[in-house]
Design a protein around this motif. Structure first.
Motif, PDB file in Angstrom:
ATOM      1  N   LYS A 255      39.264  33.801  39.374  1.00  0.00           N
ATOM      2  CA  LYS A 255      38.204  33.073  40.091  1.00  0.00           C
ATOM      3  C   LYS A 255      36.832  33.612  39.686  1.00  0.00           C
ATOM      4  O   LYS A 255      35.884  32.841  39.491  1.00  0.00           O
ATOM      5  N   VAL A 256      36.728  34.933  39.562  1.00  0.00           N
ATOM      6  CA  VAL A 256      35.450  35.536  39.167  1.00  0.00           C
ATOM      7  C   VAL A 256      35.083  35.106  37.754  1.00  0.00           C
ATOM      8  O   VAL A 256      33.933  34.755  37.468  1.00  0.00           O
ATOM      9  N   LEU A 257      36.047  35.117  36.859  1.00  0.00           N
ATOM     10  CA  LEU A 257      35.794  34.754  35.463  1.00  0.00           C
ATOM     11  C   LEU A 257      35.398  33.292  35.290  1.00  0.00           C
ATOM     12  O   LEU A 257      34.851  32.914  34.255  1.00  0.00           O
ATOM     13  N   ALA A 258      35.643  32.483  36.295  1.00  0.00           N
ATOM     14  CA  ALA A 258      35.318  31.057  36.224  1.00  0.00           C
ATOM     15  C   ALA A 258      33.892  30.747  36.664  1.00  0.00           C
ATOM     16  O   ALA A 258      33.409  29.625  36.481  1.00  0.00           O
ATOM     17  N   VAL A 259      33.186  31.709  37.243  1.00  0.00           N
ATOM     18  CA  VAL A 259      31.846  31.433  37.764  1.00  0.00           C
ATOM     19  C   VAL A 259      30.851  31.304  36.620  1.00  0.00           C
ATOM     20  O   VAL A 259      31.061  31.834  35.522  1.00  0.00           O
ATOM     21  N   LYS A 260      29.731  30.624  36.896  1.00  0.00           N
ATOM     22  CA  LYS A 260      28.723  30.372  35.878  1.00  0.00           C
ATOM     23  C   LYS A 260      27.366  30.986  36.212  1.00  0.00           C
ATOM     24  O   LYS A 260      26.507  31.093  35.343  1.00  0.00           O
ATOM     25  N   THR A 261      27.165  31.361  37.478  1.00  0.00           N
ATOM     26  CA  THR A 261      25.856  31.857  37.888  1.00  0.00           C
ATOM     27  C   THR A 261      25.985  33.188  38.622  1.00  0.00           C
ATOM     28  O   THR A 261      27.067  33.555  39.096  1.00  0.00           O
ATOM     29  N   LEU A 262      24.865  33.892  38.752  1.00  0.00           N
ATOM     30  CA  LEU A 262      24.861  35.166  39.475  1.00  0.00           C
ATOM     31  C   LEU A 262      25.179  34.977  40.947  1.00  0.00           C
ATOM     32  O   LEU A 262      25.870  35.797  41.551  1.00  0.00           O
ATOM     33  N   ALA A 263      24.670  33.905  41.535  1.00  0.00           N
ATOM     34  CA  ALA A 263      24.954  33.638  42.947  1.00  0.00           C
ATOM     35  C   ALA A 263      26.449  33.441  43.164  1.00  0.00           C
ATOM     36  O   ALA A 263      27.025  33.950  44.142  1.00  0.00           O
ATOM     37  N   GLU A 264      27.094  32.722  42.250  1.00  0.00           N
ATOM     38  CA  GLU A 264      28.538  32.520  42.354  1.00  0.00           C
ATOM     39  C   GLU A 264      29.289  33.832  42.151  1.00  0.00           C
ATOM     40  O   GLU A 264      30.273  34.110  42.839  1.00  0.00           O
ATOM     41  N   PHE A 265      28.836  34.638  41.220  1.00  0.00           N
ATOM     42  CA  PHE A 265      29.470  35.937  40.975  1.00  0.00           C
ATOM     43  C   PHE A 265      29.387  36.811  42.225  1.00  0.00           C
ATOM     44  O   PHE A 265      30.386  37.401  42.658  1.00  0.00           O
ATOM     45  N   GLU A 266      28.187  36.880  42.812  1.00  0.00           N
ATOM     46  CA  GLU A 266      27.981  37.722  43.996  1.00  0.00           C
ATOM     47  C   GLU A 266      28.865  37.288  45.157  1.00  0.00           C
ATOM     48  O   GLU A 266      29.333  38.122  45.934  1.00  0.00           O
ATOM     49  N   LYS A 267      29.126  35.990  45.275  1.00  0.00           N
ATOM     50  CA  LYS A 267      29.941  35.470  46.377  1.00  0.00           C
ATOM     51  C   LYS A 267      31.444  35.675  46.152  1.00  0.00           C
ATOM     52  O   LYS A 267      32.219  35.647  47.112  1.00  0.00           O
ATOM     53  N   SER A 268      31.865  35.866  44.908  1.00  0.00           N
ATOM     54  CA  SER A 268      33.298  35.852  44.611  1.00  0.00           C
ATOM     55  C   SER A 268      33.899  37.202  44.192  1.00  0.00           C
ATOM     56  O   SER A 268      35.123  37.348  44.209  1.00  0.00           O
ATOM     57  N   TYR A 269      33.095  38.190  43.849  1.00  0.00           N
ATOM     58  CA  TYR A 269      33.644  39.403  43.254  1.00  0.00           C
ATOM     59  C   TYR A 269      33.947  40.522  44.253  1.00  0.00           C
ATOM     60  O   TYR A 269      34.257  41.644  43.865  1.00  0.00           O
ATOM     61  N   PHE A 270      33.890  40.238  45.555  1.00  0.00           N
ATOM     62  CA  PHE A 270      33.999  41.266  46.585  1.00  0.00           C
ATOM     63  C   PHE A 270      35.254  42.127  46.456  1.00  0.00           C
ATOM     64  O   PHE A 270      35.226  43.328  46.744  1.00  0.00           O
ATOM     65  N   GLU A 271      36.362  41.545  46.003  1.00  0.00           N
ATOM     66  CA  GLU A 271      37.581  42.335  45.841  1.00  0.00           C
ATOM     67  C   GLU A 271      37.410  43.376  44.730  1.00  0.00           C
ATOM     68  O   GLU A 271      37.924  44.501  44.830  1.00  0.00           O
ATOM     69  N   MET A 272      36.665  43.034  43.708  1.00  0.00           N
ATOM     70  CA  MET A 272      36.392  43.970  42.623  1.00  0.00           C
ATOM     71  C   MET A 272      35.491  45.111  43.095  1.00  0.00           C
ATOM     72  O   MET A 272      35.469  46.191  42.494  1.00  0.00           O
ATOM     73  N   ALA A 273      34.763  44.869  44.174  1.00  0.00           N
ATOM     74  CA  ALA A 273      33.907  45.907  44.753  1.00  0.00           C
ATOM     75  C   ALA A 273      34.649  46.757  45.785  1.00  0.00           C
ATOM     76  O   ALA A 273      34.076  47.678  46.349  1.00  0.00           O
ATOM     77  N   GLY A 274      35.925  46.390  46.030  1.00  0.00           N
ATOM     78  CA  GLY A 274      36.749  47.192  46.934  1.00  0.00           C
ATOM     79  C   GLY A 274      36.812  46.690  48.359  1.00  0.00           C
ATOM     80  O   GLY A 274      37.148  47.452  49.272  1.00  0.00           O
ATOM     81  N   PHE A 275      36.541  45.385  48.579  1.00  0.00           N
ATOM     82  CA  PHE A 275      36.530  44.834  49.930  1.00  0.00           C
ATOM     83  C   PHE A 275      37.508  43.661  50.044  1.00  0.00           C
ATOM     84  O   PHE A 275      37.745  42.938  49.081  1.00  0.00           O
ATOM     85  N   LYS A 276      38.038  43.460  51.245  1.00  0.00           N
ATOM     86  CA  LYS A 276      39.047  42.417  51.459  1.00  0.00           C
ATOM     87  C   LYS A 276      38.451  41.025  51.559  1.00  0.00           C
ATOM     88  O   LYS A 276      39.120  40.022  51.309  1.00  0.00           O
ATOM     89  N   ASP A 277      37.169  40.941  51.979  1.00  0.00           N
ATOM     90  CA  ASP A 277      36.518  39.640  52.091  1.00  0.00           C
ATOM     91  C   ASP A 277      35.015  39.789  51.917  1.00  0.00           C
ATOM     92  O   ASP A 277      34.480  40.898  51.889  1.00  0.00           O
ATOM     93  N   TYR A 278      34.334  38.645  51.815  1.00  0.00           N
ATOM     94  CA  TYR A 278      32.891  38.669  51.545  1.00  0.00           C
ATOM     95  C   TYR A 278      32.101  39.236  52.716  1.00  0.00           C
ATOM     96  O   TYR A 278      31.103  39.930  52.512  1.00  0.00           O
TER      97      TYR A 278
END
Length: 364
Positions: A255-278
């Motif tokens: 899902k993260v790899l499918a994003v096109k913008t920084l706003a989309e990245f920030e909203k979708s990468y939370f699991e990569m940052a170590g969190f269960k949800d946004y």
């Protein structure tokens, strides 16, 4: 030609050049009843016009020069780079400049940009050292500067727990050194979040935030589309593709790899940052949630023509800042994103001098 006529022509030429380059005196937002007035009186740079380099008056030319041209011209070798293993096994680092200075010399802790590395931060490290004569400790976040990424965890804005460990290490190396902090772009998010969490317990005596986006949940909404797309691709290139094996256990990676913008990245990468949800991610990362608990002197600088961290991001917090007696926000008409160059042939950072002079005001 008489001297008076020559002066008149010079004045007209100077006024024309100011208009062409967008030169204006900076605007300042602060609590006039607090201690900030006395601080500003000691910063003559803010009582004069900021005159950006005339041929960089266009915000995109200014940013291109800062990000592509100037960075490649800076020659600086760090004294030492210390890799640090965090409590969870992740790897960060501290890059030093000025290690040969006396042990009691102040140290500026620098927090870098969204994809910052050793090369991209050379100019700021060099300038702060030259203007202050102090030691610089550049704190590198996980995955930056080709650091190993043994733990599947990264953050656009960094981790305050990692920063605490880095600051403790710096204090261990130089226990007699007073500490100051500078955050650049995304590094301001980490800086302000850390200061807000620490309150009066922070070891920093004063801090400077260069081109923040303020609310990290909204900060990418008004970024120029071109930079949003370019920076998103750079995030993939820097943090994901080189560590593809590390990220395999992360279910949301496609899902993260499918994003096109920084706003989309920030909203979708939370699991990569170590969190269960946004929601849990933003509660732990967003500096706005703890901004009012910042207790040390803090100066913030934004440009009104910044195409990355739009000046709109500042608007909701003007009234709050003008009630905080320890915070000063400075805005300039020009400067683009983290550039703020002045001079014609020998360009230099107007912002770096302001940072240095502001921090030096808070020495004992």
């Amino acid at each position: 030609m008489s001297i008076s006529a020559f002066k008149k022509i010079k004045e007209i030429g100077s006024a024309w050049l100011d208009t062409l380059s967008g030169a204006e005196q900076p605007k300042m937002y602060y609590d006039p009843q607090g201690s900030s007035s006395a601080v500003l009186e000691k910063l003559p740079q803010l009582q004069q016009k900021y005159r950006p380099t005339p041929w960089l008056s266009n915000t995109h030319a200014h940013l291109l020069y800062f990000d592509v041209v100037k960075k490649r011209r800076i020659q600086l070798e760090y004294d030492r780079i210390d890799q640090l293993t965090m409590q969870d096994g992740g790897v960060t680092a501290v890059a030093w400049y000025g290690l040969d200075l006396p042990a009691e010399t102040p140290t500026i802790v620098v927090l870098h940009t969204i994809t910052g590395n050793l090369a991209s931060m050379r100019e700021l490290v060099r300038d702060l050292h030259q203007y202050t004569g102090w030691r610089i400790a550049l704190c590198l976040r996980r995955g930056h500067a080709d650091l190993p990424l043994p733990v599947p965890k990264m953050s656009l804005f960094g981790s305050t727990s990692d920063l605490q460990e880095q600051v403790a290490y710096i204090q261990q190396q130089f226990p007699d050194s007073c500490l100051y902090a500078v955050g650049s772009s995304a590094g301001t998010g980490l800086l302000v979040r850390y200061l807000g969490e620490q309150g009066l317990e922070t070891p920093f005596k004063a801090a400077f935030a260069l081109c923040p986006g303020y609310n990290t949940e909204l900060g990418f909404d008004d970024i120029h589309p071109f930079y949003s797309k370019v920076m998103t691709k750079k995030l993939f290139k820097t943090f994901i593709h080189p560590y593809v094996q590390t990220w395999q256990p992360v279910a949301s990676l496609p899902k993260v790899l499918a994003v096109k913008t920084l706003a989309e990245f920030e909203k979708s990468y939370f699991e990569m940052a170590g969190f269960k949800d946004y929601v849990s991610y933003t509660q732990a990362i967003n500096p706005i949630h703890v901004f009012e608990n910042v207790k040390i002197p803090l100066m913030v600088l934004n440009s009104e023509d910044d195409p990355v961290c739009h000046i709109k991001n500042f608007e909701p917090y003007k009234s709050l800042i003008q009630r905080m007696d320890n915070v000063i926000v400075v805005t300039t008409k020009k400067g683009s994103h983290c550039g703020f160059y002045e001079g014609f042939t020998q360009t230099r950072s107007w912002a770096a001098k302001l940072m240095a002079d502001y921090l030096k005001l808070h020495t004992d």
